[in-house]
Scaffold this motif. Structure first.
Motif, PDB file in Angstrom:
ATOM      1  N   MET A  20      -0.121  -5.060  -2.236  1.00  0.00           N
ATOM      2  CA  MET A  20      -1.459  -5.081  -2.831  1.00  0.00           C
ATOM      3  C   MET A  20      -1.605  -6.354  -3.661  1.00  0.00           C
ATOM      4  SD  MET A  20      -3.267  -2.119  -5.044  1.00  0.00           S
ATOM      5  CE  MET A  20      -2.323  -0.847  -4.225  1.00  0.00           C
ATOM      6  N   GLY A  44     -10.473  -2.875  -0.095  1.00  0.00           N
ATOM      7  CA  GLY A  44      -9.235  -2.170   0.252  1.00  0.00           C
ATOM      8  C   GLY A  44      -8.395  -1.832  -0.965  1.00  0.00           C
ATOM      9  N   ARG A  97     -21.652   3.532   8.160  1.00  0.00           N
ATOM     10  CA  ARG A  97     -20.275   3.762   7.714  1.00  0.00           C
ATOM     11  C   ARG A  97     -20.215   4.954   6.750  1.00  0.00           C
ATOM     12  NH1 ARG A  97     -18.735  -1.021   4.660  1.00  0.00           N
ATOM     13  NH2 ARG A  97     -19.403   0.126   2.809  1.00  0.00           N
ATOM     14  N   LYS A  98     -21.129   4.946   5.806  1.00  0.00           N
ATOM     15  CA  LYS A  98     -21.158   6.046   4.831  1.00  0.00           C
ATOM     16  C   LYS A  98     -21.489   7.377   5.524  1.00  0.00           C
ATOM     17  CE  LYS A  98     -22.497   3.462   0.670  1.00  0.00           C
ATOM     18  NZ  LYS A  98     -21.781   4.129  -0.418  1.00  0.00           N
ATOM     19  N   ARG A 146     -23.373   3.858 -12.937  1.00  0.00           N
ATOM     20  CA  ARG A 146     -22.924   3.137 -11.753  1.00  0.00           C
ATOM     21  C   ARG A 146     -22.695   1.652 -12.089  1.00  0.00           C
ATOM     22  NH1 ARG A 146     -21.811   3.210  -5.997  1.00  0.00           N
ATOM     23  NH2 ARG A 146     -21.278   1.012  -5.773  1.00  0.00           N
ATOM     24  N   ASP A 149     -26.349   6.393  -1.292  1.00  0.00           N
ATOM     25  CA  ASP A 149     -25.498   7.577  -1.180  1.00  0.00           C
ATOM     26  C   ASP A 149     -26.335   8.851  -1.103  1.00  0.00           C
ATOM     27  OD1 ASP A 149     -22.898   6.400  -1.153  1.00  0.00           O
ATOM     28  OD2 ASP A 149     -23.196   5.876  -3.245  1.00  0.00           O
ATOM     29  N   SER A 171      -8.126  12.302   0.664  1.00  0.00           N
ATOM     30  CA  SER A 171      -6.909  12.898   0.136  1.00  0.00           C
ATOM     31  C   SER A 171      -5.970  11.878  -0.509  1.00  0.00           C
ATOM     32  CB  SER A 171      -6.162  13.614   1.262  1.00  0.00           C
ATOM     33  OG  SER A 171      -7.012  14.548   1.862  1.00  0.00           O
ATOM     34  N   MET A 172      -6.143  10.611  -0.158  1.00  0.00           N
ATOM     35  CA  MET A 172      -5.296   9.557  -0.743  1.00  0.00           C
ATOM     36  C   MET A 172      -5.340   9.566  -2.263  1.00  0.00           C
ATOM     37  SD  MET A 172      -6.103   6.474   1.836  1.00  0.00           S
ATOM     38  CE  MET A 172      -6.428   5.244   0.606  1.00  0.00           C
ATOM     39  N   MET A 216      -7.572   0.364  -4.264  1.00  0.00           N
ATOM     40  CA  MET A 216      -7.844   1.679  -4.832  1.00  0.00           C
ATOM     41  C   MET A 216      -7.965   1.587  -6.347  1.00  0.00           C
ATOM     42  SD  MET A 216      -5.202   3.999  -2.578  1.00  0.00           S
ATOM     43  CE  MET A 216      -5.564   5.624  -3.246  1.00  0.00           C
ATOM     44  N   GLU A 264     -18.280   7.357  -6.300  1.00  0.00           N
ATOM     45  CA  GLU A 264     -18.948   6.554  -5.263  1.00  0.00           C
ATOM     46  C   GLU A 264     -18.743   5.057  -5.525  1.00  0.00           C
ATOM     47  OE1 GLU A 264     -19.991   7.420  -2.469  1.00  0.00           O
ATOM     48  OE2 GLU A 264     -20.905   9.415  -2.521  1.00  0.00           O
ATOM     49  N   LYS A 319     -11.637  14.824  -3.043  1.00  0.00           N
ATOM     50  CA  LYS A 319     -11.238  14.934  -1.639  1.00  0.00           C
ATOM     51  C   LYS A 319     -12.372  14.528  -0.712  1.00  0.00           C
ATOM     52  CE  LYS A 319     -10.595  18.754   1.617  1.00  0.00           C
ATOM     53  NZ  LYS A 319      -9.675  18.414   2.675  1.00  0.00           N
ATOM     54  N   GLU A 320     -13.595  14.984  -1.017  1.00  0.00           N
ATOM     55  CA  GLU A 320     -14.689  14.741  -0.069  1.00  0.00           C
ATOM     56  C   GLU A 320     -15.328  13.361  -0.228  1.00  0.00           C
ATOM     57  OE1 GLU A 320     -17.379  17.886   0.817  1.00  0.00           O
ATOM     58  OE2 GLU A 320     -15.816  19.425   0.736  1.00  0.00           O
ATOM     59  N   GLU A 348      -0.511   4.743  -0.874  1.00  0.00           N
ATOM     60  CA  GLU A 348      -1.565   5.386  -0.105  1.00  0.00           C
ATOM     61  C   GLU A 348      -1.015   6.485   0.792  1.00  0.00           C
ATOM     62  OE1 GLU A 348      -4.212   2.715   1.789  1.00  0.00           O
ATOM     63  OE2 GLU A 348      -4.354   1.438   0.031  1.00  0.00           O
ATOM     64  N   LYS A 349      -0.615   7.547   0.174  1.00  0.00           N
ATOM     65  CA  LYS A 349      -0.163   8.670   0.988  1.00  0.00           C
ATOM     66  C   LYS A 349      -1.253   9.738   0.993  1.00  0.00           C
ATOM     67  CE  LYS A 349       2.433  10.822  -2.798  1.00  0.00           C
ATOM     68  NZ  LYS A 349       2.537   9.871  -3.887  1.00  0.00           N
ATOM     69  N   ASN A 350      -1.351  10.407   2.095  1.00  0.00           N
ATOM     70  CA  ASN A 350      -2.354  11.458   2.194  1.00  0.00           C
ATOM     71  C   ASN A 350      -1.771  12.786   1.776  1.00  0.00           C
ATOM     72  OD1 ASN A 350      -5.105  11.001   3.104  1.00  0.00           O
ATOM     73  ND2 ASN A 350      -4.094   9.840   4.731  1.00  0.00           N
ATOM     74  N   ILE A 351      -2.408  13.369   0.799  1.00  0.00           N
ATOM     75  CA  ILE A 351      -2.009  14.715   0.426  1.00  0.00           C
ATOM     76  C   ILE A 351      -2.900  15.665   1.214  1.00  0.00           C
ATOM     77  CG2 ILE A 351      -2.091  16.410  -1.451  1.00  0.00           C
ATOM     78  CD1 ILE A 351      -1.543  12.926  -2.469  1.00  0.00           C
ATOM     79  N   TRP A 356      -3.806   8.352  -9.008  1.00  0.00           N
ATOM     80  CA  TRP A 356      -5.194   7.918  -8.830  1.00  0.00           C
ATOM     81  C   TRP A 356      -6.226   8.821  -9.469  1.00  0.00           C
ATOM     82  CZ3 TRP A 356      -4.876   3.174  -7.713  1.00  0.00           C
ATOM     83  CH2 TRP A 356      -3.821   2.709  -6.905  1.00  0.00           C
ATOM     84  N   ARG A 402     -15.374   4.309  -4.313  1.00  0.00           N
ATOM     85  CA  ARG A 402     -15.396   4.324  -2.845  1.00  0.00           C
ATOM     86  C   ARG A 402     -15.948   3.001  -2.296  1.00  0.00           C
ATOM     87  NH1 ARG A 402     -12.929   7.069   1.011  1.00  0.00           N
ATOM     88  NH2 ARG A 402     -12.899   5.074   2.095  1.00  0.00           N
ATOM     89  N   ASP A 403     -17.067   2.567  -2.844  1.00  0.00           N
ATOM     90  CA  ASP A 403     -17.686   1.343  -2.342  1.00  0.00           C
ATOM     91  C   ASP A 403     -16.772   0.135  -2.558  1.00  0.00           C
ATOM     92  OD1 ASP A 403     -19.918   2.620  -1.406  1.00  0.00           O
ATOM     93  OD2 ASP A 403     -21.194   2.153  -3.135  1.00  0.00           O
ATOM     94  N   MET A 411       0.825  -1.200   0.000  1.00  0.00           N
ATOM     95  CA  MET A 411       0.000   0.000   0.000  1.00  0.00           C
ATOM     96  C   MET A 411       0.868   1.262   0.000  1.00  0.00           C
ATOM     97  SD  MET A 411      -3.403  -0.769   0.557  1.00  0.00           S
ATOM     98  CE  MET A 411      -4.309  -2.278   0.842  1.00  0.00           C
ATOM     99  N   TYR A 416     -13.527   0.199  -2.717  1.00  0.00           N
ATOM    100  CA  TYR A 416     -12.430   0.307  -1.752  1.00  0.00           C
ATOM    101  C   TYR A 416     -12.890  -0.175  -0.373  1.00  0.00           C
ATOM    102  CZ  TYR A 416      -8.700   2.265   1.109  1.00  0.00           C
ATOM    103  OH  TYR A 416      -7.658   2.411   1.985  1.00  0.00           O
ATOM    104  N   ASP A 417     -14.107   0.194   0.009  1.00  0.00           N
ATOM    105  CA  ASP A 417     -14.641  -0.250   1.303  1.00  0.00           C
ATOM    106  C   ASP A 417     -14.722  -1.775   1.369  1.00  0.00           C
ATOM    107  OD1 ASP A 417     -14.872   2.231   2.393  1.00  0.00           O
ATOM    108  OD2 ASP A 417     -17.025   2.440   2.052  1.00  0.00           O
ATOM    109  N   THR A 457     -16.631  15.191   6.345  1.00  0.00           N
ATOM    110  CA  THR A 457     -16.371  16.251   5.366  1.00  0.00           C
ATOM    111  C   THR A 457     -17.110  17.542   5.713  1.00  0.00           C
ATOM    112  OG1 THR A 457     -18.199  15.644   3.902  1.00  0.00           O
ATOM    113  CG2 THR A 457     -16.113  14.527   3.538  1.00  0.00           C
TER     114      THR A 457
END
Lengths: 484, 293, 308
Positions: free
Chosen positions: C1, C238, A315-316, C193, A279, C268-269, C240, C228, C263-264, A4-7, C275, C231-232, A1, C234-235, A323
């Motif tokens: 990975m 794991g 979770r969502k 989707r 969502d 930020s990853m 990306m 989204e 970002k939101e 996976e760095k946070n910017i 990516w 995101r799902d 991983m 990844y959840d 945010t």
């Protein structure tokens, strides 16, 4: 991983420009077309809840002031307003709407300063909706006979209106516009923590040339409101606020000829079914409870989520909460502003500690909450039951309770198991199921696959202890007329 | 030899059944001539409670009937009244109403039921609305019944005052608990008998006889009663009703009408016992296709 | 990975389980992103990130080696008079131009992406698509931008679409695979989707909105829906997945709102060109002008910024 760095990319502060906004040091009462000093010679401070700093001194109206205002309103009613044609009344209301639009940004900024609500909301929701409300009702003024088939429509006389602090100018619009359109005159009292936009509206009304005494604004505390409620020459009481005060008013006017509409509290259920667009449902939950810091009578404060998707939704939801930007109401990026007052902050804190004492699990967002002013982090409680205090009682803050259910019937039962009946949310992709739920839920407003939407054309108001009467739309006219 | 007449036992009407009052008490009102009208149940607070329970139980089912079905049932009630017309007239006369007035009161009552029968499936067509909101949502308002309604006719009539309130109350799907006229209770019970044979589900209309000052307060303060229909002008009663509203935000509707006026019937008597429910749903707007294709 | 190269073993994947999407709700969410006010430092940082995320693109029938070389030069030298600017992420060309491009960007860190699989329509047999892909990879492409078979998708032939993506992924070798959904042809967000889920599960390293040949292309609504899906996934796993909106993002403001959304929604990853990419040809200059304006406070003229 390794990738996976946070910017770190944060939003720089983006404060709304306040240089064009004029707040006077002192505001007087607006009675009979004049800005007059209060009989008591007393003033109180209105403060900015985000800084705790004083914004202005506000006249403290007493019984004598209310009496003067009611007399002015009666005089204006008898001699001018009730004699004016609907078309002319409508033109005054249109004019007020236009003047409000011209000063919309100023009103938004002052609203955010005085109430603590985020500028994004006052700018995009409160003020435009308030203007639109005047526009909408202006058009009704000369068309009332179409609203009540087979009857003759008459105005009531002098309307006493008491409005809350959560949507100060919007609630003023909700009260004033239909009352004027139907030919009534007005004595209105804004909430003590948020009088500024009402006084700005008084200036606008003054500038509009509306005849003196048609709208009178008397600022003050609960006793000022009580003086309006108890005044003999008031024909109508319109109140928005807590169910507790609503009941006191109802009692006070018992046996009198006063007509009342009460728009009171709620503990509305937001129901997420497993086939929902999740969502968007999460967005609806966020809108439902964190809009205006949760100071919303129809807030979706009880989340009911089907067990099969509960983990996913929570979770969502938690991620979405992260945010949210909590902070300066005047920053354009702020999502959740300041709690309206210290008193309200204390109430919220009290409920949160009750929640914890009763064994619920609390989750709050991790962002920094400003140290000065009154702020509260968006909060959700899981591990709660229908009998938990925080599930039963209205908190009026950014606090959500999360319950699960297994079947649609269970969801309906839990949603309806409340003394309130203001609003409800339903999230499902299946049309026939939506109608099953919307039909069976005891609530005056049902949002299906959306939440916290308002429009001047849409009637708003509750079932059961959430009050009676409707505001908005054709049905909102009913509150201010008698039918012959 | 002349046949011995069989006397009727007047009982109260709760949940579609005709029990005697749980208290076992009775009273014997007299007509102007001093003749006893009968042994009438003197219903108690507990009967009020039982009647409210029955009304609440019946509410969901009645409200969810199709409006068309409710309409037919109201019409059926009128049919049953028509069949018992002679009995109602006799009772009215016995209670002191002139023959002519009795006849017109019964006819008016029947016609009024038919009037309201016709409204059931039209209320929402007139009072509902589609609201043109600015955002991309479909928004509509409908009226729904308020719930359990306490019906208190003014007591000066035996039948028309009761019908004039009960019909609009149940037309939209409310259920009710009715306090019959203290002095002239006979028609209310005969009306109950007509209801029992006219497809009205048990509990939709519950009728109690007895002392108004004993029953009104427990009914008005009952937390599971959502609204009151009150006819009359007694200041004390009105104040008490208004105050009781402070308990659970009960909707209080007060009338001082002359029900024998043929025009004293309209849609607004129905909507006084309705709530407006507004529903929002998003409207998806996709691509470039417009309705003028 | 632990990701299989080529076909991934997602035995339990069923596209009919893809979540439904409410478009009006998406529009509201997106308008919230658009209301974020990006000023000062955060704007400058965002703009530089955007430059570094651009896939500078030329995909025209009239492309020549000369045109490609000039574009590659621009990719390396965005605006030399302003020091410290990053390069773009990649150049994106047709397979026939990969060799030229590869040579032109050598040593700069700029990657070469090639469209393939009978771009843009995808109306060719699998054999042709595989050959197309292999040719691009063998010519040196670091990344392959394939198109899905939209006709088969709309017909409901999801297995075909899935298998095709998996086969192409297999042919990519070390090249990263971007799967273009051509959302303008799918129309509904529900289908966006579903196609996202199919692409991700079939082996996409990136999902990409559009070819740039069909309008609407990378609307915020579409990009949000795809984010989204990422995101799902990844959840669940794991893992990306990258995102590339392409087409229609021609100004800095829109690009910044895309970043806000990343970002939101994802966090930020995802805020790097590893990516997230923009497929665009005219975006870079607008971003450059905005950077200069932000730094100097002076509004800029296009004449001072080189085209292509």
């Amino acid at each position: 991983m390794a990738k996976e760095k946070n910017i770190s990319w944060d939003y720089s502060p983006a404060p709304e420009n306040t240089s064009h906004v004029k707040v006077k040091e002192r505001y007087e009462l607006y009675i009979d077309g004049k800005f007059v000093k209060p009989e008591s010679a007393k003033y109180f401070d209105t403060v900015s809840p985000s800084t705790g700093k004083k914004l202005a001194s506000i006249a403290y109206g007493n019984e004598k002031d209310v009496d003067k205002a009611v007399k002015a309103a009666r005089n204006a009613y008898v001699n001018i307003w009730s004699k004016m044609s609907g078309a002319e009344r409508g033109k005054y209301i249109y004019r007020i709407a236009r003047l409000m639009q011209e000063r919309a940004r100023e009103l938004s900024v002052i609203e955010s300063m005085d109430s603590g609500k985020a500028i994004r909301e006052s700018r995009d929701v409160d003020v435009p909706l308030a203007c639109n409300h005047f526009f909408y009702y202006a058009g009704w003024a000369d068309k009332l006979e179409y609203a009540f088939p087979n009857r003759k429509v008459e105005s009531l006389g002098v309307a006493g209106q008491i409005i809350p602090w959560n949507f100060p100018i919007l609630m003023a619009a909700w009260k004033i516009a239909p009352a004027l359109a139907t030919g009534n005159t007005i004595v209105i009292k804004p909430a003590e923590t948020t009088p500024l936009t009402a006084m700005k509206l008084a200036e606008i009304i003054h500038d509009s040339g509306l005849p003196a005494g048609v709208v009178n604004v008397v600022t003050g505390y609960g006793d000022t409101g009580a003086a309006i409620v108890n005044h003999n020459d008031v024909d109508k009481i319109a109140f928005t606020g807590s169910t507790g005060v609503g009941k006191i008013i109802q009692k006070a006017i018992a046996g009198t000829k006063k007509k009342a509409t009460l728009e009171l509290g709620g503990k509305s259920a937001n129901i997420i079914l497993e086939d929902a667009p999740l969502d968007q449902a999460v967005e609806g939950i966020i809108n439902g409870i964190f809009f205006n810091q949760g100071h919303v009578c129809c807030a979706g404060s009880r989340l009911l989520v089907q067990e099969s998707v509960a983990d996913k939704v929570i979770r969502k939801l938690k991620r979405r909460m992260e945010t949210l930007v909590v902070g300066d109401p005047l920053d354009k990026n702020t999502d959740v502003g300041a709690i309206n007052s210290k008193e309200q902050l204390d109430i919220i804190k009290k409920y949160v500690s009750i929640g914890l004492e009763e064994g619920a699990t609390m989750h709050q967002i991790s962002c920094n909450i400003p140290k000065n002013g009154y702020f509260f982090a968006p909060t959700i409680f899981t591990d709660v039951a229908q009998s938990s205090t925080i599930v039963k009682e209205e908190i009026f803050g950014p606090v959500l309770t999360v319950q699960t259910f297994r079947t649609v019937d269970e969801a309906i039962q839990k949603a309806n198991n409340s003394e309130y009946g203001l609003a409800a949310g339903v999230w499902t992709d299946k049309g026939s199921r939506i109608f099953n739920l919307t039909t069976k839920l005891n609530a005056g407003v049902i949002w299906a696959n959306t939440y916290n939407k308002f429009d001047p054309a849409s009637p708003f108001g509750g079932y059961k202890e959430s009050g009676f009467g409707r505001e908005g739309g054709l049905h909102g006219l009913n509150a201010y007329v008698k039918l012959r | 030899m002349e046949r011995l007449e069989v006397l009727k036992t007047y009982k109260i009407y709760i949940g579609g059944k005709f029990p005697r009052t749980e208290s076992g008490r009775y009273y014997t009102p007299e007509n102007k001539k001093g003749e006893q009208l009968g042994n009438i149940c003197l219903a108690s607070r507990k009967d009020v409670r039982n009647a409210v329970v029955a009304a609440r139980k019946a509410f969901g089912g009645w409200a969810e009937r199709s409006a068309f079905n409710r309409s037919q049932i109201l019409y059926r009630i009128a049919e049953m009244l028509e069949g018992r017309k002679a009995q109602f007239i006799d009772e009215l006369i016995f209670q002191g109403v002139s023959h002519k007035e009795a006849n017109s009161e019964v006819e008016m009552s029947i016609d009024r039921l038919i009037y309201y029968a016709g409204w059931c499936d039209k209320i929402n067509q007139v009072m509902g609305s589609v609201n043109p909101v600015s955002s991309s949502h479909f928004n509509f308002s409908v009226t729904e019944p308020t719930g359990v309604v306490g019906v208190v006719p003014d007591g000066s009539s035996s039948l028309i005052g009761l019908i004039s309130l009960v019909a609009p109350v149940i037309a939209s799907g409310n259920t009710c608990v009715v306090l019959s006229s203290e002095a002239m209770p006979l028609c209310s019970i005969t009306f109950a008998e007509a209801l029992a044979t006219s497809d009205v589900p048990g509990g939709v209309v519950n009728i109690l006889t007895g002392m108004r000052n004993e029953m009104l307060q427990p009914l008005a303060t009952h937390m599971d009663v959502n609204a009151m229909a009150y006819a009359g002008n007694k200041t004390e009663e009105i104040k008490m009703l208004d105050e009781s509203s402070a308990l659970n935000l009960k909707r209080i509707n007060k009338y001082q009408e002359n029900w024998m006026n043929r025009d004293m019937q309209d849609l607004y008597f129905i909507t006084d016992f309705c709530e407006v429910k507004t529903t929002w749903h998003p409207i998806e707007n996709i691509g470039g296709a417009t309705s003028n294709y | 990975m632990n990701r299989d190269k080529g076909m991934r073993k997602d035995f339990f994947f069923d596209p009919s389980n893809s979540p439904v999407v409410d478009k009006v709700g998406v529009e509201e969410r997106v308008s919230r992103f658009q209301k974020r006010s990006i000023k000062k430092e955060s704007k400058l940082q965002g703009l530089k990130m955007i430059l570094n995320m651009i896939d500078l693109t030329t995909l025209e029938g009239k492309d020549t080696e000369g045109k490609v070389k000039q574009m590659c030069f621009k990719a390396k030298h965005l605006h030399d008079s302003y020091p410290g600017l990053p390069t773009v992420a990649a150049v994106c060309v047709y397979p026939s131009m990969v060799k030229t491009a590869k040579l032109a960007v050598r040593g700069s860190g700029v990657k070469v992406a090639s469209v393939s699989t009978a771009f843009p329509s995808g109306q060719a047999p699998l054999e042709v698509k595989l050959t197309d892909t292999k040719f691009a990879v063998e010519s040196g492409a670091d990344e392959i931008d394939m198109v899905i078979s939209r006709g088969r998708f709309l017909k409901g032939d999801y297995n075909f679409v899935y298998d095709e993506i998996a086969a192409i992924k297999n042919a990519c070798g070390k090249a990263r695979l971007k799967v273009i959904l051509e959302t303008g042809e799918l129309v509904t967000l529900d289908d966006v989707r579903k196609a996202s889920d199919i692409a991700i599960h079939a082996g996409a390293d990136f999902i990409k909105t559009s070819t740039g040949k069909i309008s609407p292309a990378a609307t915020l609504q579409v990009t949000y829906t795809m984010l989204e899906a990422i995101r799902d996934y990844y959840d669940e796993t794991g893992i990306m997945i990258g995102m590339k909106p392409a087409g229609g993002i021609s100004n800095s403001k829109l690009a910044l709102h895309n970043l806000v959304m990343v970002k939101e929604v994802l966090g930020s990853m995802w805020l790097s060109n590893e990516w997230f990419r923009f497929g665009a040809s005219s975006l870079a200059n607008d971003v450059l002008m905005q950077i200069l304006k932000t730094e100097t406070g002076i509004y800029q003229s296009g004449d001072y910024f080189s085209i292509d």
